[in-house]
Scaffold this active site. Sequence first.
Site, PDB file in Angstrom:
ATOM      1  N   GLY A  69      39.514  43.911  42.268  1.00 16.29           N
ATOM      2  CA  GLY A  69      38.350  43.114  41.886  1.00 16.29           C
ATOM      3  C   GLY A  69      37.388  43.788  40.924  1.00 16.29           C
ATOM      4  N   GLN A  70      37.735  44.985  40.446  1.00 15.96           N
ATOM      5  CA  GLN A  70      36.816  45.651  39.513  1.00 15.96           C
ATOM      6  C   GLN A  70      36.669  44.839  38.231  1.00 15.96           C
ATOM      7  OE1 GLN A  70      37.168  50.000  39.128  1.00 15.96           O
ATOM      8  NE2 GLN A  70      38.734  49.864  40.717  1.00 15.96           N
ATOM      9  N   THR A  71      35.487  44.956  37.615  1.00 13.80           N
ATOM     10  CA  THR A  71      35.166  44.148  36.429  1.00 13.80           C
ATOM     11  C   THR A  71      36.291  44.169  35.403  1.00 13.80           C
ATOM     12  OG1 THR A  71      32.998  45.112  36.751  1.00 13.80           O
ATOM     13  CG2 THR A  71      33.258  43.649  34.861  1.00 13.80           C
ATOM     14  N   THR A  72      36.812  45.347  35.120  1.00 14.68           N
ATOM     15  CA  THR A  72      37.832  45.493  34.081  1.00 14.68           C
ATOM     16  C   THR A  72      39.144  44.817  34.464  1.00 14.68           C
ATOM     17  OG1 THR A  72      38.341  47.593  35.117  1.00 14.68           O
ATOM     18  CG2 THR A  72      36.985  47.654  33.118  1.00 14.68           C
ATOM     19  N   LEU A  73      39.331  44.521  35.742  1.00 13.67           N
ATOM     20  CA  LEU A  73      40.595  43.927  36.192  1.00 13.67           C
ATOM     21  C   LEU A  73      40.521  42.410  36.314  1.00 13.67           C
ATOM     22  CD1 LEU A  73      41.458  46.488  39.031  1.00 13.67           C
ATOM     23  CD2 LEU A  73      42.367  46.440  36.710  1.00 13.67           C
TER      24      LEU A  73
END
Length: 182
Positions: A69-73
């Site tokens: 769920g990280q922003t970059t993902l």
Amino acid sequence: MGLLSIIRKQKAKDAEVRVLTLGLDNSGKTTIVKKMLGEDTQAISPTMGFQINTMTHAGYTLNIWDIGGQTTLRGFWGNYFDKTNVVVWVVDCMSVERLHESYTELREKVILEDRLVGVYLVVVINKIDLWQGDLEALQQRVVEVLDLDNLVEPEKWTVALASGITGEGLDEMLDWVVQRDY
Ligand SMILES: Nc1nc2c(ncn2[C@@H]2O[C@H](COP(=O)(O)OP(=O)(O)OP(=O)(O)O)[C@@H](O)[C@H]2O)c(=O)[nH]1
Ligand SMILES: [Mg+2]
């Protein structure tokens, strides 16, 4: 129960239900999935890609896709949408300051997504083992900020209060999932 609904239920039992777990980083997606699988929930690191897990519940086979769920993902979430039956959207009740971010991502990346039209939505309010206040008030607040009454048809969503650490709420959540019509 009519014959048609018996047949429909049987068909659902034979089929696999595809569940996509999404939500902001650190909300507890992987912990919840591991807990449901009966695996160790200690020392889980942020998910960098995705992991597919298979489990059974009440005779149904669930394929659970756990996505980072990280922003970059988040831009890659779309790679996993096809054939999804249920989105489990995980919210960390201890990060109230991120609730609005959660709402924005839910709306833009899930609700407005053509390929997810008609999919069931379970909003899991996670980490309730840490919550000291009133659970009903917490639930009301999450439903309000995520604007669930307006974003999703009434029969298509539910909210679950849960903990990936203690496991509370997870069985009930799975019951709801397998009792839908697919
Ligand atoms: N107390 C408590 N801690 C939790 C719970 N669920 C997860 N955590 C903790 O929250 C942190 C993040 O959990 P993860 O399961 O890695 O979160 P995630 O949503 O998979 O994160 P990403 O993979 O980065 O998207 C970890 O330190 C977990 O131990 C819970 O129900 N209660
Ligand atoms: Mg994870």
